[in-house]
Design a protein around this motif. Structure first.
Motif, PDB file in Angstrom:
ATOM      1  N   ARG A  28     -51.627   1.296   6.296  1.00 37.80           N
ATOM      2  CA  ARG A  28     -52.263  -0.019   6.371  1.00 37.80           C
ATOM      3  C   ARG A  28     -52.193  -0.680   7.737  1.00 37.80           C
ATOM      4  NH1 ARG A  28     -54.179   2.043   2.731  1.00 37.80           N
ATOM      5  NH2 ARG A  28     -54.371   1.313   0.579  1.00 37.80           N
ATOM      6  N   GLY A  29     -51.335  -0.182   8.613  1.00 33.47           N
ATOM      7  CA  GLY A  29     -51.208  -0.763   9.941  1.00 33.47           C
ATOM      8  C   GLY A  29     -51.231   0.313  11.008  1.00 33.47           C
ATOM      9  N   HIS A  57     -60.749  -2.573  11.232  1.00 31.22           N
ATOM     10  CA  HIS A  57     -60.540  -3.794  10.459  1.00 31.22           C
ATOM     11  C   HIS A  57     -61.405  -3.798   9.198  1.00 31.22           C
ATOM     12  CE1 HIS A  57     -59.084  -5.633  14.490  1.00 31.22           C
ATOM     13  NE2 HIS A  57     -58.086  -5.068  13.832  1.00 31.22           N
ATOM     14  N   TYR A  61     -57.422  -1.935   7.895  1.00 27.16           N
ATOM     15  CA  TYR A  61     -56.219  -1.862   8.724  1.00 27.16           C
ATOM     16  C   TYR A  61     -55.940  -3.181   9.437  1.00 27.16           C
ATOM     17  CZ  TYR A  61     -55.952   3.257   8.540  1.00 27.16           C
ATOM     18  OH  TYR A  61     -55.814   4.559   8.140  1.00 27.16           O
ATOM     19  N   ASP A  62     -54.665  -3.444   9.641  1.00 30.02           N
ATOM     20  CA  ASP A  62     -54.217  -4.455  10.576  1.00 30.02           C
ATOM     21  C   ASP A  62     -53.804  -3.681  11.826  1.00 30.02           C
ATOM     22  OD1 ASP A  62     -53.491  -6.843  11.720  1.00 30.02           O
ATOM     23  OD2 ASP A  62     -52.020  -7.369  10.180  1.00 30.02           O
ATOM     24  N   THR A  63     -53.918  -4.300  13.003  1.00 31.93           N
ATOM     25  CA  THR A  63     -53.613  -3.588  14.242  1.00 31.93           C
ATOM     26  C   THR A  63     -52.768  -4.447  15.173  1.00 31.93           C
ATOM     27  OG1 THR A  63     -55.670  -4.368  15.279  1.00 31.93           O
ATOM     28  CG2 THR A  63     -55.745  -2.218  14.175  1.00 31.93           C
ATOM     29  N   SER A  83     -57.308  -8.017  18.169  1.00 33.30           N
ATOM     30  CA  SER A  83     -56.079  -7.426  17.652  1.00 33.30           C
ATOM     31  C   SER A  83     -54.876  -8.277  18.043  1.00 33.30           C
ATOM     32  CB  SER A  83     -55.891  -6.015  18.220  1.00 33.30           C
ATOM     33  OG  SER A  83     -54.700  -5.427  17.742  1.00 33.30           O
ATOM     34  N   LYS A  84     -53.825  -8.178  17.267  1.00 32.91           N
ATOM     35  CA  LYS A  84     -52.544  -8.764  17.645  1.00 32.91           C
ATOM     36  C   LYS A  84     -51.989  -7.924  18.790  1.00 32.91           C
ATOM     37  CE  LYS A  84     -51.882 -10.056  12.867  1.00 32.91           C
ATOM     38  NZ  LYS A  84     -51.555  -9.495  11.591  1.00 32.91           N
ATOM     39  N   MET A 104     -47.675  -7.170  11.268  1.00 31.23           N
ATOM     40  CA  MET A 104     -48.680  -6.628  10.341  1.00 31.23           C
ATOM     41  C   MET A 104     -48.203  -6.675   8.897  1.00 31.23           C
ATOM     42  SD  MET A 104     -50.219  -3.324  12.387  1.00 31.23           S
ATOM     43  CE  MET A 104     -48.635  -2.459  12.470  1.00 31.23           C
TER      44      MET A 104
END
Length: 184
Positions: A28-29, A57, A61-63, A83-84, A104
């Motif tokens: 997921r990340g 995204h 997914y989180d990034t 993105s972070k 995340m």
């Protein structure tokens, strides 16, 4: 210690990793290095990188971008790809990888790391139990200290390939024994 330097997987390019399949497997990340992983060293986010992050995204997914670079470099790239990010991450220290997962809300078991260097990217992510992808560097022109590390990395990759070969031989032997010696 040697296995901490081995990536979980390799890919010719970040853009060829099967992210859809990995999402189906529960990831997921994704934590990314920037330079020579997503774009040539020092280059801004290009259209391919922007579209790539949109795709990630959309998949779900989180990034997080995890870089040893300074904030102006990392934040501008992060803004472009939405993105972070974490700058001055001190890779391969564990803290940056742990902070990225916190941002995340992921765990090592559902997080991927993608980078182009063994001694910073892969080693650090492996130390916290994250599945790692080592990708080929995009641009061969690099600072001298990285060029020297690449020569040592080449030796590690020889041992990594030998390790993979031994694993394949052992797997083939187990399959052969499982058939009572008969080849199917």
């Amino acid at each position: 210690m040697r296995h901490l330097l081995f990536p979980s997987d390799t890919s010719d390019s970040t853009f060829e990793i099967p992210f859809e399949e990995l999402y189906e497997k529960g990831y997921r990340g994704v934590i990314f290095d920037i330079d020579n992983t997503l774009v040539p060293h020092g280059a801004p986010a290009d259209e391919r990188a922007v579209l790539f992050f949109k795709r990630l995204h959309q998949i779900g997914y989180d990034t997080v971008l995890l870089s040893n670079n300074k904030e102006p470099r990392v934040s501008s790239f992060a803004d472009d790809v939405e993105s972070k990010y974490i700058y001055k991450a001190n890779k391969p220290m564990k803290k940056g990888y742990m902070r990225a997962m916190e941002r995340m809300n992921t765990e090592p078991s559902n997080t991927l790391f993608v980078g182009d260097q063994i001694f910073t990217d892969v080693w650090g992510a492996n130390r916290v139990g994250i599945r790692t992808y080592l990708v080929n560097q995009i641009d061969k022109k690099e600072e001298i200290q990285i060029v020297l590390k690449r020569k040592i990395e080449a030796v590690v990759l020889v041992f990594y390939k030998l390790h993979l070969h031994k694993q394949k031989r052992a797997e083939k032997k187990r399959k052969h024994q499982g058939t009572g010696g008969r080849i199917k």
